[in-house]
Design an enzyme around this catalytic site. Structure first.
Site, PDB file in Angstrom:
ATOM      1  N   ASP A  32       0.745  -1.161   0.008  1.00 35.58           N
ATOM      2  CA  ASP A  32       0.138   0.038  -0.065  1.00 35.58           C
ATOM      3  C   ASP A  32       0.765   1.144  -0.104  1.00 35.58           C
ATOM      4  O   ASP A  32       0.543   2.425  -0.636  1.00 35.58           O
ATOM      5  CB  ASP A  32      -0.856  -0.054   1.172  1.00 35.58           C
ATOM      6  CG  ASP A  32      -2.024  -0.993   1.139  1.00 35.58           C
ATOM      7  OD1 ASP A  32      -2.124  -1.584   0.022  1.00 35.58           O
ATOM      8  OD2 ASP A  32      -2.642  -1.395   1.992  1.00 35.58           O
ATOM      9  N   GLU A  34       3.741   1.753  -1.507  1.00 34.03           N
ATOM     10  CA  GLU A  34       4.149   1.927  -2.824  1.00 34.03           C
ATOM     11  C   GLU A  34       3.059   2.546  -3.657  1.00 34.03           C
ATOM     12  O   GLU A  34       3.269   3.557  -4.391  1.00 34.03           O
ATOM     13  CB  GLU A  34       4.812   0.838  -3.476  1.00 34.03           C
ATOM     14  CG  GLU A  34       5.206   0.948  -4.741  1.00 34.03           C
ATOM     15  CD  GLU A  34       6.668   1.983  -5.061  1.00 34.03           C
ATOM     16  OE1 GLU A  34       6.788   2.108  -5.976  1.00 34.03           O
ATOM     17  OE2 GLU A  34       6.961   2.413  -3.957  1.00 34.03           O
ATOM     18  N   SER A  81     -37.195  -6.016 -10.889  1.00 38.66           N
ATOM     19  CA  SER A  81     -36.869  -6.597  -9.605  1.00 38.66           C
ATOM     20  C   SER A  81     -36.943  -8.169  -9.927  1.00 38.66           C
ATOM     21  O   SER A  81     -37.510  -8.580 -11.168  1.00 38.66           O
ATOM     22  CB  SER A  81     -38.038  -6.195  -8.712  1.00 38.66           C
ATOM     23  OG  SER A  81     -39.396  -6.489  -9.309  1.00 38.66           O
ATOM     24  N   GLU A 121     -24.897 -16.745  -7.682  1.00 34.13           N
ATOM     25  CA  GLU A 121     -24.076 -15.637  -7.022  1.00 34.13           C
ATOM     26  C   GLU A 121     -24.860 -14.955  -5.873  1.00 34.13           C
ATOM     27  O   GLU A 121     -26.140 -15.174  -5.891  1.00 34.13           O
ATOM     28  CB  GLU A 121     -23.468 -14.609  -7.979  1.00 34.13           C
ATOM     29  CG  GLU A 121     -24.755 -13.570  -8.699  1.00 34.13           C
ATOM     30  CD  GLU A 121     -24.321 -12.853  -9.509  1.00 34.13           C
ATOM     31  OE1 GLU A 121     -24.935 -12.771 -10.771  1.00 34.13           O
ATOM     32  OE2 GLU A 121     -23.163 -12.017  -9.533  1.00 34.13           O
ATOM     33  N   LYS A 123     -26.557 -12.710  -3.196  1.00 37.14           N
ATOM     34  CA  LYS A 123     -27.388 -11.496  -3.341  1.00 37.14           C
ATOM     35  C   LYS A 123     -26.879 -10.690  -2.202  1.00 37.14           C
ATOM     36  O   LYS A 123     -27.297 -10.429  -1.322  1.00 37.14           O
ATOM     37  CB  LYS A 123     -28.856 -11.759  -3.086  1.00 37.14           C
ATOM     38  CG  LYS A 123     -29.977 -10.629  -3.369  1.00 37.14           C
ATOM     39  CD  LYS A 123     -31.123 -11.102  -3.343  1.00 37.14           C
ATOM     40  CE  LYS A 123     -32.076  -9.853  -3.638  1.00 37.14           C
ATOM     41  NZ  LYS A 123     -31.994  -8.939  -2.746  1.00 37.14           N
ATOM     42  N   LYS A 297     -29.892 -17.356 -12.258  1.00 37.20           N
ATOM     43  CA  LYS A 297     -30.041 -17.024 -13.647  1.00 37.20           C
ATOM     44  C   LYS A 297     -30.130 -17.940 -14.737  1.00 37.20           C
ATOM     45  O   LYS A 297     -28.727 -18.552 -14.616  1.00 37.20           O
ATOM     46  CB  LYS A 297     -29.451 -15.494 -14.064  1.00 37.20           C
ATOM     47  CG  LYS A 297     -29.657 -14.401 -13.073  1.00 37.20           C
ATOM     48  CD  LYS A 297     -28.838 -13.079 -13.479  1.00 37.20           C
ATOM     49  CE  LYS A 297     -29.094 -12.114 -12.430  1.00 37.20           C
ATOM     50  NZ  LYS A 297     -28.169 -10.757 -12.630  1.00 37.20           N
ATOM     51  N   CYS A 445     -63.787   2.917  11.785  1.00 31.27           N
ATOM     52  CA  CYS A 445     -64.327   3.990  12.499  1.00 31.27           C
ATOM     53  C   CYS A 445     -65.374   4.601  11.534  1.00 31.27           C
ATOM     54  O   CYS A 445     -65.156   4.880  10.282  1.00 31.27           O
ATOM     55  CB  CYS A 445     -63.149   4.992  12.687  1.00 31.27           C
ATOM     56  SG  CYS A 445     -63.793   6.921  12.879  1.00 31.27           S
ATOM     57  N   CYS A 451     -63.104  12.143  10.517  1.00 30.80           N
ATOM     58  CA  CYS A 451     -61.903  11.872  11.320  1.00 30.80           C
ATOM     59  C   CYS A 451     -60.670  12.213  10.631  1.00 30.80           C
ATOM     60  O   CYS A 451     -60.630  11.969   9.429  1.00 30.80           O
ATOM     61  CB  CYS A 451     -62.233  10.232  11.326  1.00 30.80           C
ATOM     62  SG  CYS A 451     -60.692   9.311  12.223  1.00 30.80           S
TER      63      CYS A 451
END
Length: 787
Positions: A32, A34, A81, A121, A123, A297, A445, A451
């Site tokens: 890191d 470097e 979705s 894979e 989720k 999938k 109600c 109301c």
């Protein structure tokens, strides 16, 4: 090229390669320290030579000036979705539907049949985003939003370390939209919360909330300081060639510098999918990030295109969610909320407990029947379940921990908001010849719009986008208007003044003028929008359109008896009674009268639709009266014999014996029915209304000219530029077409705008007619419809 410019190019290339090896290959080749030295050198050279800075430089991730708001982004290819599976049986059903959809041979006693290849894979529990690359350069980042429209978060995604500002290698498409999840690792989340505590700032409940909140900061410098990561899971819009398998595409994206899941695997058949799910579930806690399931999938893109979509979900993918997270806590109290229709609903107030990383203090109880089913008492120890973003639920009472002072849960006699009486609903069960009443599960109600709770919810619905579409009236504004006594019914919106609005919290001079202008602009709604805006129970947009199209006027809709309404397709007697009850209610009638008096002018009112007017027969009418033992065939024979309703009502035993094949039981039932004066009066009243409406079987019928697109099925795909897809749908429905969400061999035509994807491919494959937007508008013009 100068030595400085050459050195800058060398440093950028070297840093890009190190980023790729670190974030994508997980094979860092330098320490890191470097990397930091090289980065510092590049930054200094660019500071000294600002004319050499380019947007794809590794130094351009630090954020820019804060935005005032995010712009909207229209997704060329909708971000859909996924359907969910919660049990192994759901996965087996999914696999069966896939194989049936692909017409693959099923198994038998001697073999398991053809197996489908699936990608597998985890989720990730984060925020879905879209990254748009043109000629290999990142030009835009956007949130998923509602799937069609998201927010432009370009300045923020540029700050995420493993999002390539420029793709590696070569051969990428001219336009490439990469989709994936922005998330925060468990370690990054813990470090962020520790830092927030040290600074006296707000801590986050879970990594997902932290990632979502960080990504949607208007100040990208804040986003840059958060430990966000990106993982690619697919593509959207593409102009160019890519492999023809899902895993092949992801591997190619990885070669171009895009991070993909290290858990990505190929499974052959559903058994391997289930084995992967069990394996990843066992390792879930040891993963560096939160996951809530596994995404499967169909690997072949050709098979994906063949399977297509349903509603807003692809048929070729599914998310197998992990079991809901459950915890024990104490029920402190049960309170009651009042909804738009007056439903009084119990809500559990809990001793706060963390469930799936979220602190839960409230949970839904649905209704009092559910309280009884659980055997719930205040003071009980209960099991709370939270699955994903689903509202937490009380799923079980631990009765052995019940304290001695536990109290029963009882419905209040009076509304907790307005004090009106609370009554239990009654359900009417109707069958041939009889009605029976049973108690419903809902308490209401009776205060209606008197109301405040019902009034607020009713007005929020009234002003919503698909109803009266009054922009600028959000929930908080509506609550203020009601609480201040400025609005006591929807009609009062049209008497608001500037002086009243400008005094409300959050309103200044300009926003007050804009709101009043929006209210004024809403004075000319279509009849269908107005009916939907009234919030009639069980009347959604489609039923409102049906009422407006068939009956043609508000007056007829208000007058229509339930039996007349049932002539409408898909309107049963229960819904018909709801509509009729709404319009005979004096309070509702007064609100409608006030709205019209205050300037509302309903559009698209007209005559009764000819097809609706022509749908009645005497036989059908007798059948609709639900007389015991009189079926459709018997009704036809009665109509043929007597030719009129009055003749049937007055028929004596001798007359009825002359009706072909009408047995004694049916004849007695008919006489018993009409011997009741209430039944005879009701039947004659319905007939009178049919005459008034021009629907009577003896009424003069106008020639029915079928709608030009009646019986046709159309599909809209891609983004339309001249009109919205909602408007296009309205135009098509007005011409009689059905607008579907997926393409099949039965589809008549597809309207494809820019960004059309799988639906267009499916239409081409099936030979379905395709129109672009200009051709579609030309077709509408041919039917006399202007856009």
């Amino acid at each position: 090229m100068s030595e400085v410019a050459q050195r800058i190019l060398e440093l950028r290339a070297e840093l890009d390669q190190h980023n790729y090896r670190y974030h994508v290959l997980d094979e860092p080749s330098i320490p890191d320290a470097e990397y930091d030295r090289l980065f510092k050198e590049l930054k200094q050279l660019e500071t000294d030579n600002p004319h050499l800075i380019t947007p794809d430089s590794p130094t351009q991730r630090v954020g820019s000036l804060a935005l005032t708001a995010f712009d909207e982004v229209k997704h060329e290819v909708p971000m859909l979705s996924l359907g969910n599976a919660f049990e192994e049986a759901d996965m087996l059903s999914f696999d069966r539907r896939v194989r049936e959809g692909l017409d693959l041979p099923s198994g038998d006693l001697f073999g398991g049949g053809a197996e489908v290849e699936y990608s597998c894979e985890p989720k990730l529990d984060g925020l879905a985003v879209s990254l748009l690359y043109r000629d290999g350069l990142l030009v835009r980042g956007a949130t998923r939003g509602d799937g069609s429209t998201g927010e432009d978060i370009s300045v923020n995604v540029r700050t995420i370390r493993n999002v390539p500002l420029k793709l590696q290698g070569e051969g990428w498409p001219a336009v490439l939209e990469v989709r994936g999840e922005v998330f925060m690792s468990k370690a990054g989340f813990e470090a962020l919360n520790e830092r927030q505590l040290a600074l006296g700032g707000k801590t986050f409940a879970n990594p997902r909330n932290a990632a979502a909140g960080s990504l949607r900061q208007l100040d990208s410098k804040i986003t840059a300081a958060r430990p966000l990561e990106f993982c690619c899971y697919g593509i959207g819009q593409v102009e160019g060639e890519l492999p023809q398998t899902h895993i092949g595409i992801l591997q190619t994206l990885k070669d171009w510098g895009m991070p993909i899941s290290r858990e990505l695997k190929l499974a052959k058949g559903i058994d391997q999918c289930l084995a992967y799910y069990r394996d990843i579930g066992e390792r879930r806690e040891s993963l560096a990030y939160e996951i809530d399931g596994v995404v499967f999938k169909v690997n072949s893109l050709a098979s994906q295109r063949e399977l297509g979509f349903r509603a807003r979900e692809p048929r070729w993918a599914i998310a197998h969610k992990f079991p809901a997270m459950e915890e024990l806590t104490e029920l402190l109290d049960v309170e009651f909320q009042v909804g738009r229709t007056g439903a009084v609903t119990p809500v559990a107030r809990l001793k706060p407990v963390k469930v799936a990383g979220v602190t839960v203090s409230n949970a839904t109880l649905h209704n009092m029947d559910e309280v009884a089913r659980l055997g719930l008492m205040i003071g009980d120890t209960v099991i709370i379940r939270r699955a994903g973003d689903v509202i937490p639920q009380v799923v079980q009472v631990v009765t052995e921990r019940r304290p001695a002072d536990a109290r029963a849960v009882s419905i209040p006699e009076n509304c907790p908001v307005c004090g009106s009486h609370v009554e239990r609903t009654q359900l009417v069960k109707r069958s041939k010849g009889k009605e029976s009443f049973v108690e419903g599960s809902i308490y209401r109600c009776v205060g209606r719009l008197a109301c405040a709770a019902q009034l607020k919810q009713a007005i929020i619905h009234f002003v919503s986008r698909r109803a009266m579409d009054i922009e600028g009236l959000g929930e908080k504004s509506v609550e203020q208007l009601v609480d201040e006594g400025l609005v006591r019914s929807p009609a009062d919106l049209y008497t608001l003044t500037f002086d009243q609005v400008v005094q409300l919290e959050g309103f200044a001079e300009l926003s007050s003028k804009n709101l009043l202008a929006a209210i004024a602009d809403s004075r000319k709604p279509t009849l269908a929008r107005f009916i939907y805006a009234l919030g009639i129970p069980d009347v959604g947009e489609e039923t409102a359109k049906l009422l407006a199209r068939a009956l043609g006027s508000l007056e007829r809709i208000q007058q229509a008896l339930p039996e007349v309404l049932t002539y409408l397709p898909d309107v049963g007697l229960e819904v018909a009674h709801e509509i009729h009850s709404f319009f005979i209610d004096p309070h509702n009638r007064q609100v409608i009268a006030d709205l019209l008096e205050r300037g509302l002018q309903l559009q698209e009112e007209g005559e009764l639709h000819p097809e609706f007017a022509a749908c009645t027969t005497l036989a059908g009418f007798i059948d609709k009266l639900n007389i015991a033992s009189i079926a459709a065939t018997g009704a036809e024979r009665l109509a043929a014999r007597f030719q009129s309703l009055e003749g049937i009502i007055q028929a004596d035993w001798l007359d009825l014996r002359q009706v072909e094949r009408l047995n004694e039981k049916a004849a007695r039932s008919l006489r018993d029915f009409f011997d009741d004066p209430a039944n005879a009066e009701r039947a004659l009243a319905i007939e009178a209304q049919l005459r008034d409406f021009g629907m009577h079987w003896q009424s003069e019928k106008k020639q029915v000219e079928g709608l030009p697109l009646a019986g046709q099925t159309w599909v809209l795909t891609g983004s339309l530029e001249i009109m919205s897809r909602d408007v296009a749908k309205e135009k098509l429905e007005g011409l009689g077409a059905k607008v579907a969400g997926s393409v099949s061999a039965k589809t008549t035509c597809v309207v494809a705008g820019p960004g059309a994807g799988s639906k267009l491919a499916k239409a081409t494959e099936l030979g379905v007619a395709v129109l672009d937007e200009a051709q579609f508008i030309q077709r509408l013009a041919g039917y006399g419809i202007e856009v």
